[in-house]
Design a protein around this motif. Structure first.
Motif, short mmCIF file in Angstrom:
data_model
loop_
_atom_site.label_atom_id
_atom_site.label_comp_id
_atom_site.label_asym_id
_atom_site.label_seq_id
_atom_site.Cartn_x
_atom_site.Cartn_y
_atom_site.Cartn_z
N GLY A 178 0.81 -1.21 0.00
CA GLY A 178 0.00 0.00 0.00
C GLY A 178 0.84 1.26 0.00
N LEU A 179 1.89 1.29 0.82
CA LEU A 179 2.77 2.45 0.87
C LEU A 179 3.47 2.67 -0.47
N LEU A 180 3.91 1.58 -1.10
CA LEU A 180 4.57 1.68 -2.40
C LEU A 180 3.60 2.23 -3.45
N ALA A 181 2.36 1.72 -3.43
CA ALA A 181 1.36 2.19 -4.39
C ALA A 181 1.06 3.67 -4.19
N TRP A 233 1.73 6.64 -6.83
CA TRP A 233 0.58 7.49 -7.19
C TRP A 233 0.94 8.96 -7.05
N GLU A 234 1.54 9.33 -5.92
CA GLU A 234 1.91 10.73 -5.69
C GLU A 234 2.96 11.18 -6.70
N ALA A 235 3.93 10.32 -6.97
CA ALA A 235 4.97 10.68 -7.93
C ALA A 235 4.39 10.85 -9.34
N ALA A 236 3.45 10.00 -9.70
CA ALA A 236 2.88 10.06 -11.04
C ALA A 236 2.09 11.36 -11.25
N VAL A 237 1.25 11.72 -10.29
CA VAL A 237 0.45 12.94 -10.49
C VAL A 237 1.32 14.18 -10.49
#
Length: 249
Positions: A9-12, A16-20
């Protein structure tokens, strides 16, 4: 191994934060985890109070579904006439889409909280009913013949043989129906919210979507997801504890 879901979950969330951020995705299209946390931090009391309202509806509906589903399954197991009368209506209730009948239920019942409970009960009812009915029919035939041989009455066979055999099935149905009761409560609240009745976390989701407060909407969705996970694990733990105490596990 127990920490694997948390690490995943932490990796996802990090990806997610890096992608946006790297792709420059607008917050009104897809907010990142940090924006969602900030939206929750801006109004934690309001969101948690709405979650509490939704959970009240969920637990009330789950209790009603447990009582009605268990009672109807027992009646159906005890009488072929009851089986012929109950089973078709139970199946019909299961395949009826809740969004289609929820507005009518809200109008007919009148009292908002009770109307939401009725809607959520309809969704949660069938798994409990079907699981309990399967459990009542799962008693070994040879034991049923033995009870009959010793002259046991029908209610004695039900109490001493069929009900204990049905307990694991009932608890499995309860765990399934817990999540469905939450889904039913959310759907009913969305319908009620569209009609102007402000209650529950689903209404907050509807309100945030109308105002394009997408991070707040995601914060409400995350709370619902966490509530569903905790409800599932909690009911599973309760079921295992009951079976362990009875020597079933």
């Amino acid at each position: 191994m127990r920490g694997a879901p948390a690490l995943f979950g932490l990796l996802a969330l990090a990806l997610w934060e890096a992608a946006v951020r790297l792709l420059g995705v607008p917050v009104y299209v897809l907010p990142g985890p940090i924006a969602i946390v900030q939206a929750f931090a801006a109004d934690p009391v309001g969101l948690l109070e709405s979650l509490t309202s939704t959970l009240f509806v969920t637990f009330a509906a789950l209790a009603m579904a447990a009582v009605l589903g268990g009672a109807m399954a027992v009646a159906m197991s005890a009488s072929r006439l009851a089986q012929a009368a109950i089973q078709p209506w139970a199946v019909a209730l299961q395949v009826t889409p809740l969004p289609a009948i929820a507005p009518l239920i809200i109008i007919w019942v009148g009292q908002p909280f009770l109307a939401l409970v009725v809607c959520a009960t309809i969704v949660a009812f069938f798994p409990l009913f079907a699981s309990t009915a399967s459990g009542l029919a799962s008693a070994p035939p040879e034991l049923n013949d033995l009870f009959h041989l010793y002259g046991a009455r029908r209610w004695q066979t039900m109490r001493l043989l069929r009900l204990p055999a049905a307990l694991p099935y009932f608890l499995t149905g309860l765990r399934i129906s817990g999540g469905l009761a939450l889904v039913g409560a959310v759907v009913a609240e969305l319908v009620a919210g569209s009609g102007g009745f402000a209650s529950g976390l689903a209404y907050r989701i509807l309100e945030a979507s109308f105002r394009l407060e997408i991070p707040r909407m995601f914060a409400a969705l995350v709370l619902l997801a966490l509530a569903g996970i905790l409800l599932n694990y909690g009911l599973g733990a309760i079921g295992q504890a009951i079976l362990r105490r009875r020597g079933g596990v």
